[in-house]
Design an enzyme around this catalytic site. Structure first.
Site, PDB file in Angstrom:
ATOM      1  N   GLY A 233      65.357  54.973  61.980  1.00 29.32           N
ATOM      2  CA  GLY A 233      65.321  56.422  62.194  1.00 29.32           C
ATOM      3  C   GLY A 233      63.962  57.044  62.386  1.00 29.32           C
ATOM      4  O   GLY A 233      63.863  58.244  62.647  1.00 29.32           O
ATOM      5  N   GLU A 268      65.389  48.937  59.458  1.00 32.54           N
ATOM      6  CA  GLU A 268      66.129  48.671  60.707  1.00 32.54           C
ATOM      7  C   GLU A 268      65.613  49.571  61.831  1.00 32.54           C
ATOM      8  O   GLU A 268      66.363  50.386  62.376  1.00 32.54           O
ATOM      9  CB  GLU A 268      67.622  48.962  60.487  1.00 32.54           C
ATOM     10  CG  GLU A 268      68.271  48.181  59.357  1.00 32.54           C
ATOM     11  CD  GLU A 268      69.661  48.722  59.013  1.00 32.54           C
ATOM     12  OE1 GLU A 268      70.077  49.754  59.562  1.00 32.54           O
ATOM     13  OE2 GLU A 268      70.341  48.089  58.191  1.00 32.54           O
ATOM     14  N   GLY A 270      64.587  50.874  65.474  1.00 30.88           N
ATOM     15  CA  GLY A 270      64.874  50.554  66.872  1.00 30.88           C
ATOM     16  C   GLY A 270      63.835  51.242  67.744  1.00 30.88           C
ATOM     17  O   GLY A 270      62.946  50.635  68.331  1.00 30.88           O
ATOM     18  N   ARG A 271      63.924  52.580  67.751  1.00 32.19           N
ATOM     19  CA  ARG A 271      63.062  53.402  68.604  1.00 32.19           C
ATOM     20  C   ARG A 271      61.562  53.107  68.412  1.00 32.19           C
ATOM     21  O   ARG A 271      60.827  52.970  69.390  1.00 32.19           O
ATOM     22  CB  ARG A 271      63.334  54.863  68.238  1.00 32.19           C
ATOM     23  CG  ARG A 271      62.836  55.864  69.232  1.00 32.19           C
ATOM     24  CD  ARG A 271      63.095  57.277  68.717  1.00 32.19           C
ATOM     25  NE  ARG A 271      64.409  57.502  68.186  1.00 32.19           N
ATOM     26  CZ  ARG A 271      65.443  57.957  68.884  1.00 32.19           C
ATOM     27  NH1 ARG A 271      65.305  58.276  70.142  1.00 32.19           N
ATOM     28  NH2 ARG A 271      66.620  58.123  68.322  1.00 32.19           N
ATOM     29  N   ARG A 307      70.060  60.052  77.753  1.00 32.77           N
ATOM     30  CA  ARG A 307      69.576  60.877  76.632  1.00 32.77           C
ATOM     31  C   ARG A 307      69.441  62.369  76.960  1.00 32.77           C
ATOM     32  O   ARG A 307      69.892  63.203  76.188  1.00 32.77           O
ATOM     33  CB  ARG A 307      68.264  60.328  76.065  1.00 32.77           C
ATOM     34  CG  ARG A 307      68.349  58.883  75.552  1.00 32.77           C
ATOM     35  CD  ARG A 307      67.142  58.481  74.715  1.00 32.77           C
ATOM     36  NE  ARG A 307      67.155  59.118  73.415  1.00 32.77           N
ATOM     37  CZ  ARG A 307      66.353  60.084  73.056  1.00 32.77           C
ATOM     38  NH1 ARG A 307      65.432  60.516  73.897  1.00 32.77           N
ATOM     39  NH2 ARG A 307      66.452  60.633  71.867  1.00 32.77           N
ATOM     40  N   TYR A 311      71.844  64.640  74.740  1.00 32.66           N
ATOM     41  CA  TYR A 311      71.237  65.328  73.586  1.00 32.66           C
ATOM     42  C   TYR A 311      70.213  66.392  73.991  1.00 32.66           C
ATOM     43  O   TYR A 311      69.452  66.853  73.147  1.00 32.66           O
ATOM     44  CB  TYR A 311      70.467  64.339  72.700  1.00 32.66           C
ATOM     45  CG  TYR A 311      71.123  63.030  72.404  1.00 32.66           C
ATOM     46  CD1 TYR A 311      72.267  62.956  71.615  1.00 32.66           C
ATOM     47  CD2 TYR A 311      70.575  61.830  72.884  1.00 32.66           C
ATOM     48  CE1 TYR A 311      72.837  61.738  71.325  1.00 32.66           C
ATOM     49  CE2 TYR A 311      71.147  60.608  72.587  1.00 32.66           C
ATOM     50  CZ  TYR A 311      72.278  60.572  71.810  1.00 32.66           C
ATOM     51  OH  TYR A 311      72.843  59.364  71.517  1.00 32.66           O
ATOM     52  N   CYS A 338      77.461  63.656  90.188  1.00 25.85           N
ATOM     53  CA  CYS A 338      78.220  64.904  90.337  1.00 25.85           C
ATOM     54  C   CYS A 338      78.544  65.532  88.992  1.00 25.85           C
ATOM     55  O   CYS A 338      79.709  65.608  88.564  1.00 25.85           O
ATOM     56  CB  CYS A 338      79.507  64.600  91.086  1.00 25.85           C
ATOM     57  SG  CYS A 338      79.131  63.772  92.619  1.00 25.85           S
ATOM     58  N   GLU A 339      77.527  65.925  88.273  1.00 28.99           N
ATOM     59  CA  GLU A 339      77.662  66.608  86.981  1.00 28.99           C
ATOM     60  C   GLU A 339      76.441  67.508  86.866  1.00 28.99           C
ATOM     61  O   GLU A 339      75.315  67.067  87.158  1.00 28.99           O
ATOM     62  CB  GLU A 339      77.555  65.614  85.800  1.00 28.99           C
ATOM     63  CG  GLU A 339      78.617  64.580  85.734  1.00 28.99           C
ATOM     64  CD  GLU A 339      79.707  64.884  84.724  1.00 28.99           C
ATOM     65  OE1 GLU A 339      79.631  65.905  84.031  1.00 28.99           O
ATOM     66  OE2 GLU A 339      80.641  64.086  84.667  1.00 28.99           O
ATOM     67  N   TYR A 367      67.333  53.169  73.741  1.00 24.77           N
ATOM     68  CA  TYR A 367      68.503  53.964  74.120  1.00 24.77           C
ATOM     69  C   TYR A 367      68.419  54.450  75.572  1.00 24.77           C
ATOM     70  O   TYR A 367      68.924  55.516  75.914  1.00 24.77           O
ATOM     71  CB  TYR A 367      68.688  55.149  73.150  1.00 24.77           C
ATOM     72  CG  TYR A 367      68.673  54.698  71.701  1.00 24.77           C
ATOM     73  CD1 TYR A 367      69.723  53.942  71.193  1.00 24.77           C
ATOM     74  CD2 TYR A 367      67.591  54.979  70.859  1.00 24.77           C
ATOM     75  CE1 TYR A 367      69.705  53.493  69.877  1.00 24.77           C
ATOM     76  CE2 TYR A 367      67.571  54.527  69.544  1.00 24.77           C
ATOM     77  CZ  TYR A 367      68.631  53.797  69.061  1.00 24.77           C
ATOM     78  OH  TYR A 367      68.609  53.348  67.765  1.00 24.77           O
TER      79      TYR A 367
HETATM   80  N1  LLP Z   1      70.293  51.388  61.505  1.00 28.03           N
HETATM   81  C1  LLP Z   1      71.472  52.007  61.693  1.00 28.03           C
HETATM   82  C2  LLP Z   1      72.556  51.772  60.753  1.00 28.03           C
HETATM   83  C3  LLP Z   1      71.634  52.871  62.794  1.00 28.03           C
HETATM   84  O1  LLP Z   1      72.798  53.492  62.969  1.00 28.03           O
HETATM   85  C4  LLP Z   1      70.560  53.077  63.692  1.00 28.03           C
HETATM   86  C5  LLP Z   1      70.706  53.957  64.838  1.00 28.03           C
HETATM   87  C6  LLP Z   1      69.349  52.400  63.470  1.00 28.03           C
HETATM   88  C7  LLP Z   1      69.257  51.562  62.356  1.00 28.03           C
HETATM   89  C8  LLP Z   1      68.153  52.534  64.355  1.00 28.03           C
HETATM   90  O2  LLP Z   1      67.677  53.832  64.429  1.00 28.03           O
HETATM   91  P1  LLP Z   1      66.280  54.137  65.148  1.00 28.03           P
HETATM   92  O3  LLP Z   1      65.184  53.518  64.347  1.00 28.03           O
HETATM   93  O4  LLP Z   1      66.313  53.556  66.509  1.00 28.03           O
HETATM   94  O5  LLP Z   1      66.230  55.615  65.168  1.00 28.03           O
HETATM   95  N2  LLP Z   1      71.319  57.129  71.015  1.00 28.03           N
HETATM   96  C9  LLP Z   1      70.474  57.940  70.156  1.00 28.03           C
HETATM   97  C10 LLP Z   1      70.123  57.240  68.891  1.00 28.03           C
HETATM   98  C11 LLP Z   1      71.311  56.786  68.089  1.00 28.03           C
HETATM   99  C12 LLP Z   1      70.929  55.936  66.935  1.00 28.03           C
HETATM  100  C13 LLP Z   1      72.117  55.337  66.285  1.00 28.03           C
HETATM  101  N3  LLP Z   1      71.799  54.558  65.143  1.00 28.03           N
HETATM  102  C14 LLP Z   1      69.233  58.360  70.928  1.00 28.03           C
HETATM  103  O6  LLP Z   1      69.120  58.048  72.112  1.00 28.03           O
HETATM  104  O7  LLP Z   1      68.374  59.052  70.390  1.00 28.03           O
END
Ligand code: LLP
Length: 404
Positions: A233, A268, A270-271, A307, A311, A338-339, A367
Site C-alpha cells: 500500500g 507485500e 507492489g506499486r 487507472r 479511479y 468508444c467511452e 496496475y
Molecule cells: N497486499 C494485498 C493484500 C493487496 O490487496 C494489495 C493490493 C497489495 C498487497 C499491494 O498493494 P500496493 O503496494 O501495490 O499498493 N488497481 C489499483 C490498486 C489495487 C491494489 C489492490 N491490492 C491501482 O491501480 O491503484
C-alpha cells in the site's frame, strides 16, 4: 529517464527509436529503476529485516518476476494463476503468501501441495475449508488471519481495504474466535496476523494507527505470532508534488513493535517496486480542435491503461521530443475507445504537438498492463524491458488474428 539533446531517453535508449522499432502503444520497463526501488525499500527497512513479498497483481510479467525474485523478494499472490507464475519464475514456495477473500477449494489445494509459507485467510468459512482440505491431505498447514482494523487509509475509496464496510479481513471478535479455533486444530498452525489497509497511501498515520490496533489484539490474545504481515500500500509520487510517504517513520514504529512482540515482519509491496519503472509510449493519431475542447487522440487507450478511467488517477504525460513551441490551449489526452471515460489527462500549456508525435505516460509499471483488457477488440501492447541499455521483448504484442 531524462532528456538528452531534447530527446527523451530511458536508460540510454531513445524513446522515439523504441516507438519506431516496436510500434505503439508499448510498455517499457527499466530494470535499473526496479533495482533502485528494491535497494531503497531494503535500505528503508533494514533495521526490521522483513520478508518482502512482491504483490504479483501489480505486474505479473514473468521476466520481471524472475528479476524481482533474483533480487531477493518473495511473492504475494491472490489466485492460483499468480501462484503458478511466481513458482515458474523461480520464487521459492517458502517466500510466497496467498491473500484474497475468495480462494477456491482448488486454489487452496494447490497452495497446500506446493507448501507455500502462508495462506492468509479472510473468513471463518475459508478457515474451515483449509482445515477440511488439510485433513484430507493429512497435512499441517500454516495459516494467517487477516484482520480488518477498521482504519481509514486516507486514500481513494476504491482502493481502501481496511474499513469495516470493506469486504476484506475479519473483525477483532471474529479474529479472536478464529485464533482460538485454530489453536485447537490438528491440521492448522496459526503463524501470522495479517493486515492490508489499502493502496497508494501517502499519509504515515493510518499505518501507525494500524500498528496500535494490532498491538491491542496481540495483548488480548496473548499469542506469539511468528509473522506479522503488514501488507503493502505504500504510495508513490504520481503528481511530482513532493508529497511522499515517510517510510523512515513507518520503519521506526515497526521496529518498536517488533522489539515488543518478537515477530518477523512481512511486507507485500507492489506499486513501490515497479510503478515508476514503467512507461507507456504512445503515438498521437489525430489532433481534434473542438468548439468547447481540444483533443489529442492517442493510440493508447483505457484498455491499455485503466487507472485514469477507473479511479481518475493522474499520470504525468511528457513528449518524447522536447520543443520550445508552447501552446496556450487546453488539450484533453484521450484514447480511441468508444467511452467518454477513455481519457488520460487534461493539460494546459503542453508543448505544441503534431499528429504522429510520440508521448510517454509515466509511472505505469504497476496496475498498468495487469489491468489491461481487450475492450473494443484491441490487442494488448508489447512489453519491453531495458536491461543494461539493451532491449528485450518480455511479452509480445497480442496478435489481432488471435482475437478474431
Ligand atoms: N497486499 C494485498 C493484500 C493487496 O490487496 C494489495 C493490493 C497489495 C498487497 C499491494 O498493494 P500496493 O503496494 O501495490 O499498493 N488497481 C489499483 C490498486 C489495487 C491494489 C489492490 N491490492 C491501482 O491501480 O491503484
Amino acid at each position: 529517464m531524462k532528456y538528452k539533446k531534447n530527446n527523451l531517453i530511458i536508460d540510454n535508449l531513445k524513446v522515439e527509436t523504441l516507438a519506431k522499432k516496436y510500434s505503439t502503444p508499448l510498455y517499457c520497463y527499466s530494470l535499473k529503476k526496479i533495482r533502485e526501488n528494491i535497494i531503497n525499500f531494503k535500505e528503508n527497512f533494514k533495521d526490521i529485516s522483513p520478508l518482502t513479498c512482491f504483490a504479483v497483481k501489480a505486474n505479473p510479467n514473468k521476466v520481471l518476476l524472475k528479476e524481482i525474485g533474483k533480487l531477493g523478494l518473495g511473492a504475494d499472490v491472490v489466485s492460483v494463476g499468480e501462484l503458478m507464475k511466481a513458482l515458474k519464475s523461480g520464487i521459492k514456495p517458502n517466500k510466497i503468501v496467498f491473500s484474497g477473500v475468495g480462494k477456491t477449494n482448488k486454489e487452496i489445494s494447490y497452495a497446500i501441495e506446493k507448501k507455500i509459507l502462508l495462506i492468509n485467510a479472510e473468513s471463518k468459512s475459508e478457515i474451515l475449508e483449509i482445515e477440511k482440505i488439510a485433513k484430507i491431505k493429512k497435512k499441517k498447514v500454516n495459516v494467517g488471519i487477516r484482520l480488518n482494523p477498521n482504519i481509514d487509509a486516507k486514500t481513494l475509496s476504491q482502493i481502501s481495504t481496511g474499513k469495516k464496510e470493506n469486504k476484506f479481513g475479519v473483525s477483532e471478535k471474529t479474529f479472536l474466535d478464529l485464533a482460538s479455533y485454530i489453536k485447537k486444530s490438528k491440521f492448522l498452525i496459526l503463524k501470522c496476523l495479517s493486515v492490508h489497509i489499502g493502496s497508494q497511501i501517502l499519509d504515515f498515520r493510518p499505518y501507525e494507527k494500524t500498528l496500535k490496533v494490532l498491538q491491542k489484539i496481540i495483548n488480548k490474545i496473548k499469542f506469539k505470532f511468528e509473522y506479522v504481515d503488514l501488507g503493502g500500500g505504500m504510495g508513490i509520487n504520481y503528481e511530482k508534488n513532493n508529497k511522499k510517504l515517510n517510510l523512515k517513520r513507518y520503519a521506526s514504529v515497526i521496529k518498536k513493535f517488533i522489539e515488543k512482540n518478537n515477530c518477523n515482519i512481512i511486507f507485500e509491496p507492489g506499486r513501490t517496486i515497479v510503478a515508476n519503472a514503467g512507461y507507456l509510449i504512445s503515438k498521437v493519431i489525430y489532433i481534434k480542435e473542438g468548439d468547447k475542447k481540444n483533443f489529442i487522440i492517442l493510440d493508447a487507450a483505457m484498455n491499455d491503461l485503466m487507472r485514469p478511467a477507473l479511479y481518475n488517477a493522474i499520470h504525468q504525460i511528457i513528449p518524447a521530443k522536447k520543443t520550445n513551441s508552447k501552446t496556450k490551449k487546453i488539450y484533453e489526452f484521450v484514447g480511441p475507445i468508444c467511452e467518454s471515460t477513455d481519457k488520460f489527462s487534461t493539460i494546459k500549456n503542453f508543448q505544441k504537438l503534431n499528429e504522429k508525435d510520440i508521448i510517454v505516460i509515466c509511472d505505469v509499471g504497476a496496475y498498468g498492463m495487469s489491468l489491461s483488457s481487450n475492450y473494443n477488440l484491441r490487442p494488448k501492447p508489447v512489453e519491453l524491458l531495458v536491461k543494461e541499455s539493451k532491449v528485450k521483448v518480455i511479452n509480445k504484442r497480442q496478435n489481432i488474428k488471435d482475437l478474431i
